[in-house]
Design a protein around this motif. Sequence first.
Motif, PDB file in Angstrom:
ATOM      1  N   ALA A  18       0.703  -1.406  -0.121  1.00  0.00           N
ATOM      2  CA  ALA A  18       0.034  -0.019   0.216  1.00  0.00           C
ATOM      3  C   ALA A  18       1.039   0.824  -0.013  1.00  0.00           C
ATOM      4  O   ALA A  18       0.487   2.385  -0.052  1.00  0.00           O
ATOM      5  CB  ALA A  18      -0.983  -0.057   1.234  1.00  0.00           C
ATOM      6  N   LEU A  19       1.802   0.981   1.022  1.00  0.00           N
ATOM      7  CA  LEU A  19       2.789   2.681   0.979  1.00  0.00           C
ATOM      8  C   LEU A  19       3.357   2.299  -0.805  1.00  0.00           C
ATOM      9  O   LEU A  19       4.233   3.419  -1.107  1.00  0.00           O
ATOM     10  CB  LEU A  19       3.270   2.395   2.166  1.00  0.00           C
ATOM     11  N   CYS A  20       3.893   1.835  -1.213  1.00  0.00           N
ATOM     12  CA  CYS A  20       4.955   1.552  -2.529  1.00  0.00           C
ATOM     13  C   CYS A  20       3.900   2.391  -3.757  1.00  0.00           C
ATOM     14  O   CYS A  20       3.429   3.184  -4.416  1.00  0.00           O
ATOM     15  CB  CYS A  20       4.296  -0.064  -3.216  1.00  0.00           C
ATOM     16  N   LEU A  21       2.336   1.780  -3.555  1.00  0.00           N
ATOM     17  CA  LEU A  21       0.880   2.286  -4.707  1.00  0.00           C
ATOM     18  C   LEU A  21       0.846   3.775  -4.110  1.00  0.00           C
ATOM     19  O   LEU A  21       0.660   4.775  -5.287  1.00  0.00           O
ATOM     20  CB  LEU A  21      -0.352   2.042  -4.583  1.00  0.00           C
ATOM     21  N   ILE A  22       1.174   4.391  -3.210  1.00  0.00           N
ATOM     22  CA  ILE A  22       1.005   5.761  -2.816  1.00  0.00           C
ATOM     23  C   ILE A  22       2.296   6.363  -2.940  1.00  0.00           C
ATOM     24  O   ILE A  22       1.943   7.029  -3.662  1.00  0.00           O
ATOM     25  CB  ILE A  22       1.039   6.158  -0.899  1.00  0.00           C
ATOM     26  N   GLN A  23       3.386   6.013  -2.670  1.00  0.00           N
ATOM     27  CA  GLN A  23       4.481   6.457  -4.196  1.00  0.00           C
ATOM     28  C   GLN A  23       4.580   6.397  -4.799  1.00  0.00           C
ATOM     29  O   GLN A  23       4.677   7.537  -6.059  1.00  0.00           O
ATOM     30  CB  GLN A  23       5.627   5.331  -3.143  1.00  0.00           C
ATOM     31  N   ARG A  24       3.605   5.395  -5.243  1.00  0.00           N
ATOM     32  CA  ARG A  24       3.569   5.884  -6.949  1.00  0.00           C
ATOM     33  C   ARG A  24       2.208   6.473  -7.818  1.00  0.00           C
ATOM     34  O   ARG A  24       2.829   7.260  -8.983  1.00  0.00           O
ATOM     35  CB  ARG A  24       3.152   4.568  -7.428  1.00  0.00           C
ATOM     36  N   ALA A  25       1.401   6.906  -6.796  1.00  0.00           N
ATOM     37  CA  ALA A  25       0.799   7.863  -7.376  1.00  0.00           C
ATOM     38  C   ALA A  25       0.926   9.644  -6.524  1.00  0.00           C
ATOM     39  O   ALA A  25       0.927  10.280  -7.436  1.00  0.00           O
ATOM     40  CB  ALA A  25      -0.715   7.695  -5.944  1.00  0.00           C
ATOM     41  N   CYS A  26       2.152   9.861  -5.937  1.00  0.00           N
ATOM     42  CA  CYS A  26       2.542  10.699  -5.597  1.00  0.00           C
ATOM     43  C   CYS A  26       3.730  10.904  -6.801  1.00  0.00           C
ATOM     44  O   CYS A  26       3.790  12.070  -7.569  1.00  0.00           O
ATOM     45  CB  CYS A  26       3.742  10.779  -4.264  1.00  0.00           C
ATOM     46  N   MET A  27       4.197  10.080  -7.403  1.00  0.00           N
ATOM     47  CA  MET A  27       5.680   9.813  -8.483  1.00  0.00           C
ATOM     48  C   MET A  27       4.601  10.004  -9.646  1.00  0.00           C
ATOM     49  O   MET A  27       5.048  11.545 -10.607  1.00  0.00           O
ATOM     50  CB  MET A  27       6.012   8.922  -8.676  1.00  0.00           C
ATOM     51  N   ALA A  28       3.044   9.860  -9.785  1.00  0.00           N
ATOM     52  CA  ALA A  28       2.554   9.905 -11.276  1.00  0.00           C
ATOM     53  C   ALA A  28       1.832  11.620 -11.396  1.00  0.00           C
ATOM     54  O   ALA A  28       2.061  12.441 -12.053  1.00  0.00           O
ATOM     55  CB  ALA A  28       1.714   8.827 -11.421  1.00  0.00           C
TER      56      ALA A  28
END
Length: 163
Positions: free
Chosen positions: A37-47
């Motif tokens: 879940a934290l990885c997905l949050i980081q991906r969303a922030c990167m996007a």
Amino acid sequence: MPLAGPPLLFLLGLLVSTAILGTAFYLEHGIGLAPCALCLIQRACMAAFAVACLAAVVHRPKAFGRRIYGAVALAFSSFGAFSAGRQVWLQNLPREGSSDCLMPLERMLDEMTFPTMVKAIFDGSADCLQVNWSLYGMSVAEWSLLAFAGFMLLSAFQLLRRH
């Protein structure tokens, strides 16, 4: 020698963040690393950071607009750094106190209130603690934190830069 202009710096941020997102998707679909879940949050922030940089490149704003785009990019990169830092911190905790794996994100959205879901994600779980892949001795979360720190510097430079 003059420093690179604002559109060029936003283009650099866009290209690097897009490459990082491509690498994240390769690690997931090519190598088989499932993101937590934290990885997905980081991906969303990167996007979101990439979209802010893309908008700045396309719009080519003057000084005030550049500061607005810099502030938006700084906000997304700061939240990404916070989530990556949290994951790095969790990965360095002793393993005996770790919690069970979280339920899938779709199920969390259906069954939990938003504040409860955010707390559960940032409390961490066993899937966030695992380091399944590393490059030069650094985990994906550590590389993510390093990238977000660089993006924060780039964004702050754009925000504070004079004409």
